[in-house]
Design an enzyme around this catalytic site. Structure first.
Site, PDB file in Angstrom:
ATOM      1  N   ASP A   8      43.324  47.273  32.199  1.00 33.21           N
ATOM      2  CA  ASP A   8      42.807  45.864  32.086  1.00 33.21           C
ATOM      3  C   ASP A   8      43.275  45.261  30.873  1.00 33.21           C
ATOM      4  O   ASP A   8      43.034  45.689  29.738  1.00 33.21           O
ATOM      5  CB  ASP A   8      41.320  45.877  32.317  1.00 33.21           C
ATOM      6  CG  ASP A   8      40.971  46.267  33.638  1.00 33.21           C
ATOM      7  OD1 ASP A   8      41.810  46.752  34.549  1.00 33.21           O
ATOM      8  OD2 ASP A   8      39.602  46.251  33.937  1.00 33.21           O
ATOM      9  N   ASP A  37      36.534  41.564  45.805  1.00 27.17           N
ATOM     10  CA  ASP A  37      35.354  42.008  44.731  1.00 27.17           C
ATOM     11  C   ASP A  37      34.120  41.324  45.199  1.00 27.17           C
ATOM     12  O   ASP A  37      34.024  40.205  45.298  1.00 27.17           O
ATOM     13  CB  ASP A  37      35.935  41.141  43.428  1.00 27.17           C
ATOM     14  CG  ASP A  37      37.363  41.795  42.881  1.00 27.17           C
ATOM     15  OD1 ASP A  37      37.745  42.749  43.432  1.00 27.17           O
ATOM     16  OD2 ASP A  37      38.063  40.680  42.410  1.00 27.17           O
TER      17      ASP A  37
END
EC number: 5.3.1.16
Length: 239
Positions: free
Chosen positions: A8, A129
């Site tokens: 990330d 998500d």
């Protein structure tokens, strides 16, 4: 089942967030490409990359470290975060990215997902998500009333390569994945599903593999950085 080590990216560094909160970022490596090389050296077959700043900005922000990873690593990589138009999709695929992940636009502009999947077979994934089964967009900052399973089913005929399902409440929390919800989603669609969020041990990986649903893969980040999950051992176990 493929194990995808996650990198990330925030402000050019490899970080991990807790439940998607940008303020709750832990920096694990100032050189994301070196981190990627370490994962590849351990034997991974894929890399999972996220442009966190891009997810909020709606456009690529961490392009330089992503390009450096693509240049230095010889395994396929998938990228999500800030990819919201055809020009950006084409740009990333032309630079050697194996797969783009479309999240926010899957809710806001599903026709773009269909167009991209048709134009680039096998190279477009949908990122779903969710908090309590409802989809969140724009770096998880905006809640919607869209049901995660309904969204996944809406792309059944679109030709997308995979669905990456993240349980936001489990992400980075080291509390285990939401196996029940992930398995239910995988059973509800014929599209390959990749589990994300909460994979914190070898036992978690085995539980996903043996959950009875046809999961295509699992993503792990913090557990690999913290040492709770050994990448070489995990890859060997999955083989």
């Amino acid at each position: 089942m493929i194990l995808y080590p996650a990198i990330d990216l925030k402000d050019g560094q490899a970080v991990r967030l807790l439940r998607g909160e940008m303020e709750a970022a832990t920096v694990f490596n100032d050189d994301p490409a070196a981190q990627a090389e370490a994962f590849v050296a351990a034997g991974c077959e894929w890399l999972h990359l996220v442009d966190l700043n891009g997810a909020f900005a709606g456009a690529p922000v961490n392009a330089a470290p992503v390009e450096e990873i693509l240049k230095r690593c010889r395994v396929p990589a998938q990228l999500g975060g800030g990819i919201r138009d055809m020009a950006t999709i084409e740009m990333w695929l032309s630079k050697g990215l194996a797969r783009v992940i479309l999240g926010t636009v899957a809710v806001e502009d599903p026709d773009l997902v269909r167009e991209a999947a048709k134009a680039f077979p096998g190279q477009v994934a949908v990122g779903i998500d969710a908090r309590a089964g409802r989809v969140a967009t724009k770096g998880w900052a905006e809640e919607t009333d869209v049901n995660a399973t309904d969204l996944a089913r809406s792309f059944e005929d679109a030709g997308v390569a995979a669905i990456i399902y993240t349980d936001i409440e489990r992400d980075g929390a080291m509390q285990g994945p939401n196996i029940e919800a992930t398995a239910a989603l995988a059973r509800a669609v014929s599209i390959p599903v990749i589990a994300s969020g909460g994979v914190s041990s070898l036992a978690d990986l085995m539980a996903l593999r043996d959950c009875g649903a046809p999961l295509d893969g699992a993503i792990s980040g913090r557990a690999l950085y913290d040492g709770a999950l050994d990448l070489r051992e995990a890859l060997a176990a999955l083989r």
